[in-house]
Structures are given as structure tokens and as C-alpha cells.
Design a protein around this motif. Structure first.
Motif, PDB file in Angstrom:
ATOM      1  N   HIS A 137      -5.575   5.849   0.085  1.00  0.00           N
ATOM      2  CA  HIS A 137      -4.911   7.237  -0.172  1.00  0.00           C
ATOM      3  C   HIS A 137      -3.568   7.463   0.058  1.00  0.00           C
ATOM      4  O   HIS A 137      -3.108   8.605   0.120  1.00  0.00           O
ATOM      5  CB  HIS A 137      -5.964   8.167   0.840  1.00  0.00           C
ATOM      6  N   HIS A 138      -2.926   6.472   0.731  1.00  0.00           N
ATOM      7  CA  HIS A 138      -1.528   6.768   1.247  1.00  0.00           C
ATOM      8  C   HIS A 138      -0.646   5.496   0.624  1.00  0.00           C
ATOM      9  O   HIS A 138      -1.084   4.259   0.562  1.00  0.00           O
ATOM     10  CB  HIS A 138      -1.110   6.753   2.637  1.00  0.00           C
ATOM     11  N   ASP A 139       0.701   5.826   0.161  1.00  0.00           N
ATOM     12  CA  ASP A 139       1.568   5.005  -0.232  1.00  0.00           C
ATOM     13  C   ASP A 139       2.238   4.319   1.062  1.00  0.00           C
ATOM     14  O   ASP A 139       3.367   4.669   1.235  1.00  0.00           O
ATOM     15  CB  ASP A 139       2.662   5.654  -1.091  1.00  0.00           C
ATOM     16  N   ALA A 140       1.359   3.537   1.503  1.00  0.00           N
ATOM     17  CA  ALA A 140       1.913   2.764   2.977  1.00  0.00           C
ATOM     18  C   ALA A 140       1.516   1.285   2.893  1.00  0.00           C
ATOM     19  O   ALA A 140       0.623   0.886   2.486  1.00  0.00           O
ATOM     20  CB  ALA A 140       1.194   3.344   4.017  1.00  0.00           C
ATOM     21  N   LEU A 141       2.359   0.618   3.519  1.00  0.00           N
ATOM     22  CA  LEU A 141       2.167  -0.816   4.005  1.00  0.00           C
ATOM     23  C   LEU A 141       1.835  -0.688   5.418  1.00  0.00           C
ATOM     24  O   LEU A 141       2.653  -0.190   6.450  1.00  0.00           O
ATOM     25  CB  LEU A 141       3.366  -1.597   3.812  1.00  0.00           C
ATOM     26  N   LEU A 198      -1.418  -9.458  10.589  1.00  0.00           N
ATOM     27  CA  LEU A 198      -2.410  -9.002   9.318  1.00  0.00           C
ATOM     28  C   LEU A 198      -2.034  -7.569   8.995  1.00  0.00           C
ATOM     29  O   LEU A 198      -1.205  -6.730   9.470  1.00  0.00           O
ATOM     30  CB  LEU A 198      -3.608  -8.421  10.426  1.00  0.00           C
ATOM     31  N   PHE A 199      -1.931  -7.646   7.538  1.00  0.00           N
ATOM     32  CA  PHE A 199      -1.463  -6.469   6.747  1.00  0.00           C
ATOM     33  C   PHE A 199      -2.397  -5.966   5.778  1.00  0.00           C
ATOM     34  O   PHE A 199      -3.305  -6.703   5.445  1.00  0.00           O
ATOM     35  CB  PHE A 199      -0.356  -6.896   6.051  1.00  0.00           C
ATOM     36  N   LEU A 200      -2.149  -4.796   5.426  1.00  0.00           N
ATOM     37  CA  LEU A 200      -3.153  -4.124   4.580  1.00  0.00           C
ATOM     38  C   LEU A 200      -2.335  -3.194   3.618  1.00  0.00           C
ATOM     39  O   LEU A 200      -1.385  -2.418   4.081  1.00  0.00           O
ATOM     40  CB  LEU A 200      -4.308  -3.001   5.217  1.00  0.00           C
ATOM     41  N   TRP A 201      -2.433  -3.143   2.304  1.00  0.00           N
ATOM     42  CA  TRP A 201      -1.978  -2.253   1.359  1.00  0.00           C
ATOM     43  C   TRP A 201      -2.639  -2.255   0.171  1.00  0.00           C
ATOM     44  O   TRP A 201      -3.448  -2.950  -0.271  1.00  0.00           O
ATOM     45  CB  TRP A 201      -0.490  -2.886   0.971  1.00  0.00           C
ATOM     46  N   ASN A 202      -2.494  -1.143  -0.731  1.00  0.00           N
ATOM     47  CA  ASN A 202      -2.736  -1.124  -2.158  1.00  0.00           C
ATOM     48  C   ASN A 202      -1.897  -1.955  -2.960  1.00  0.00           C
ATOM     49  O   ASN A 202      -0.651  -2.067  -2.602  1.00  0.00           O
ATOM     50  CB  ASN A 202      -2.807   0.411  -2.538  1.00  0.00           C
ATOM     51  N   VAL A 203      -2.716  -2.491  -4.102  1.00  0.00           N
ATOM     52  CA  VAL A 203      -1.894  -3.634  -4.637  1.00  0.00           C
ATOM     53  C   VAL A 203      -0.598  -3.041  -5.245  1.00  0.00           C
ATOM     54  O   VAL A 203       0.426  -3.659  -5.424  1.00  0.00           O
ATOM     55  CB  VAL A 203      -2.961  -4.216  -5.877  1.00  0.00           C
ATOM     56  N   ASN A 204      -0.575  -1.522  -5.743  1.00  0.00           N
ATOM     57  CA  ASN A 204       0.619  -1.181  -6.699  1.00  0.00           C
ATOM     58  C   ASN A 204       1.716  -0.834  -5.348  1.00  0.00           C
ATOM     59  O   ASN A 204       2.780  -0.843  -5.708  1.00  0.00           O
ATOM     60  CB  ASN A 204       0.089   0.116  -7.009  1.00  0.00           C
ATOM     61  N   VAL A 260       6.304   1.849   6.202  1.00  0.00           N
ATOM     62  CA  VAL A 260       5.350   0.922   7.039  1.00  0.00           C
ATOM     63  C   VAL A 260       4.767   1.741   8.486  1.00  0.00           C
ATOM     64  O   VAL A 260       5.560   2.318   9.015  1.00  0.00           O
ATOM     65  CB  VAL A 260       6.097  -0.371   7.745  1.00  0.00           C
ATOM     66  N   TYR A 261       3.463   1.519   8.288  1.00  0.00           N
ATOM     67  CA  TYR A 261       2.749   2.223   9.179  1.00  0.00           C
ATOM     68  C   TYR A 261       1.985   1.130  10.052  1.00  0.00           C
ATOM     69  O   TYR A 261       1.524   0.030   9.596  1.00  0.00           O
ATOM     70  CB  TYR A 261       1.627   3.144   8.834  1.00  0.00           C
TER      71      TYR A 261
END
Length: 360
Positions: A137-141, A198-204, A260-261
Motif C-alpha cells: 500500500h505504500h511506495d516504500a523500500l 532483510l528487505f521488503l518492497w513492491n516490485v514496481n 526508505v522505512y
């Protein structure tokens, strides 16, 4: 859940665990804890509980294809992404992201190294699920930050800001491994957390970050957009991948990006990156020695050592040695002061230069 994916990075050499970890059989394929499962298998076991099997990928060097298949026979061949040459994590992450986007343009991805020990697995998996929901839901890395328990010089640090979105805190700065004095300042400030990797993100979101901060890699991969997730992908990757920059995703993206969050977590984490970190987390005898030898060991007047002997027929007798790493595997015996373990990479390089690649 169907849009959630896991990318396990399993292509490193793990040279800081030399001589157990060797170029032809690195640490991710070893069972360090006597559990019957290797570091790679333990990582897979963790994520299969919340990510569907068909959405789990391993990115590894082509030299380790057979090892991955042997240790994870349930993983289909098309979910093992092979790097033709050994680079750092940025090209690895980009490759996986392009491949997954060709299959699912809405994918949310967790990227994980293989060298982590997680004590509170239920807490860990809940935090990963929180992160995947947030990046949906957020444009975040997103990175997972560990509250430091000591001034550690072997980890990178993340500085938090006062800006938050729910449980997620905007990251102010990244700092690579500091010296001891700086690490003490970081811990005392309360603003700094260990970078778990450890990283999480939307592919876009991650591919937009590559386009902005590493357009050289984007340019390479964009040349073959129609080839990802097709039978032509491997040939294309073999041609283009070696020209990518040898740089980590931390340096190339995370330290530069303004979205980045961090989620501050506490699930009993340790990076099994060095003999010293293994010593910290392993069971010790009454004199503080960690013994992970396959053979028999006799100790006299010796304290706070790591003893790792790979030969089950070897009897090891040690007297009067303290605070050392004593490790033997194959054709190498290493005896090194625990405080000097950062020099092991240099030992490997020197041995290879002087005596040849058989000692790498």
C-alpha cells in the motif's frame, strides 16, 4: 498472499568462514548447528510457512546450481535464478525483480540472505507479513532494523528519524560497519539500529529505484524485457549480467533513496557471518569454548575458543590456548585470534596467491 514472493540470495562464498566455507562449497550449504538442515534449507523452511512454494526463488551462482537442487529438491528448476558471474547484491536483486515482474506486475517481495539465525520464528514471520502488507500500500523500500544489544563493529547501522507511518519509521541514514568508539555512540543515542539485510518492497517500487539510482543496470535489463520468464531468459542474462556493476543494494539503492522505512523488530536475530558471531550464539562448555567438531576433542587450560574440525576420525588435543578460532577442513588448518578474524579474508587471498586456488 498470492502476490507475495520471497527471494533468497544464496550465491556468496562466505570467505569469513574459511576454511569451512570454500568457493566450491560455501557456508549456505553447510549445517553449522548440527540440526540436520543447512543455512539455505533453514531459510527456505522459514519462508515456506508464509509464502507459497511457487513464489519462492533462490538466486545463486551457476556453480552452485547442483547444490541448490540437491538441498531443495522441492523447488522447481525455473525458480532457481542463476548468475553467470559473481557480483554483489544489487544485480542479484534487479535480476529477481525483473523476472518476478514479468510473471506478476503487482508482486510484493521479501529479500533474504541465507546466513541468519532467527530464534523467535513466529515473531519474525509476523513482522515479515506486516512488511509485505505495508509495501503493498505504500511506495516504500522497507528494511528490518534490530535494536542493538551491544556496540557491534561487524554490522551496518540504520539511523531512524521522527517521521513515522504506523509502526514504520522513516530512515535518516545508513552507516557501514563503524569502529568501536562510533558503535558505542550509536548504541547510546538510541537512534541507531542494526541493519539486518532483510528487505521488503513492491516490485514496481524497487525497479523505479533502480531506474533512478542505478540506470546502468536498468539499461542492461530493459534490453530484454520480452525475454524474462521465457525460455530465452537465461541466454539473455548470460550475455548482459556480467556487465552489471559489482555493488550492493545497500550502497546502490538504500543509502540514496528517500523513501526508505524501517520496521524495528525483536525476533532474536543474529547474522551468522563470522566465526565470532557463531561463537556468540552457539552453546558453550563450562570454560566458554564452542566445539562443533565432528571428531573427538580434548581441552586443557583453554578458554573462550571456537573449535571446528571437519574430520570425524580426528582427535583434537588443545592445551593453553584462549580466545582463538581453531578450524580445520579439507586441506587447511586455521588458528587465528578471535579478535583478528576480520583478517581471514586476507588470509584466503594470500593463500590463493601463494599456493593456488585449491586453498580458496
Amino acid at each position: 498472499m498470492e502476490n507475495n514472493y520471497c527471494v533468497i540470495m544464496g550465491g556468496g562464498i562466505g570467505s569469513r568462514f574459511w576454511p569451512f566455507s570454500r568457493e566450491n562449497y560455501p557456508k549456505q550449504f553447510l549445517d553449522f548447528f548440527g540440526s540436520g538442515r543447512t543455512l539455505l534449507q533453514m531459510t527456505f523452511d522459514r519462508f515456506i510457512k508464509i509464502i507459497p512454494l511457487e513464489n519462492i526463488y533462490v538466486v545463486t551462482n551457476v556453480a552452485y546450481e547442483a547444490l541448490v537442487k540437491a538441498q531443495l529438491p522441492e523447488l522447481p528448476d525455473q525458480q532457481i535464478l542463476l548468475e553467470p558471474t559473481r557480483l554483489n547484491t544489487a544485480p542479484c536483486v534487479a535480476y529477481a525483480a525483473y523476472h518476478i515482474r514479468a510473471r506478476d506486475p503487482e508482486a510484493n517481495i521479501v529479500v533474504a540472505p541465507t546466513d541468519h539465525l532467527i530464534i523467535k520464528e513466529d515473531v519474525f514471520l509476523n513482522d515479515v507479513k506486516k512488511g509485505l502488507e505495508f509495501v503493498k500500500h505504500h511506495d516504500a523500500l522497507v528494511t528490518l532494523g534490530i535494536k542493538p544489544s551491544r556496540p557491534e563493529t561487524g554490522y551496518g547501522y540504520i539511523q531512524s528519524s521522527e517521521q513515522t507511518q504506523g509502526e514504520f519509521t522513516k530512515v535518516k541514514t545508513f552507516t557501514e560497519k563503524p569502529n568501536l568508539e562510533m558503535a558505542k555512540v550509536f548504541v547510546q543515542s538510541g537512534e541507531f539500529f542494526w541493519n539486518s539485510g532483510l528487505f521488503l518492497w513492491n516490485v514496481n517500487t524497487i525497479l523505479k529505484a533502480f531506474e533512478r539510482y542505478m540506470p546502468d543496470i536498468t539499461l542492461r535489463f530493459n534490453m530484454g524485457l520480452d525475454k524474462f520468464n521465457t525460455p530465452n531468459e537465461r541466454k539473455f542474462i548470460n550475455e548482459q549480467y556480467p556487465y552489471c556493476r559489482n555493488i550492493s543494494v545497500d550502497y546502490g539503492i538504500m543509502e540514496k533513496a528517500d523513501n526508505v522505512y524501517m520496521l524495528c523488530v525483536d525476533f532474536g536475530w543474529a547474522d551468522v557471518g563470522t566465526w565470532g558471531s557463531l561463537y556468540d550464539m552457539a552453546e558453550k562448555n563450562e570454560n566458554g569454548n564452542v566445539i562443533i567438531s565432528k571428531g573427538e576433542t580434548m581441552l586443557y587450560e583453554s578458554e573462550r575458543n571456537v573449535i571446528a574440525i571437519d574430520d570425524p576420525k580426528r582427535l583434537t588435543v588443545i592445551q593453553g590456548i584462549d580466545n582463538c578460532i581453531i578450524a580445520e577442513s579439507g586441506n587447511v588448518l586455521l588458528i587465528c585470534r578471535m579478535g583478528d578474524e576480520q583478517r581471514i579474508k586476507q588470509f584466503v587471498a594470500d593463500a590463493q596467491m601463494k599456493y593456488g586456488k585449491e586453498f580458496k
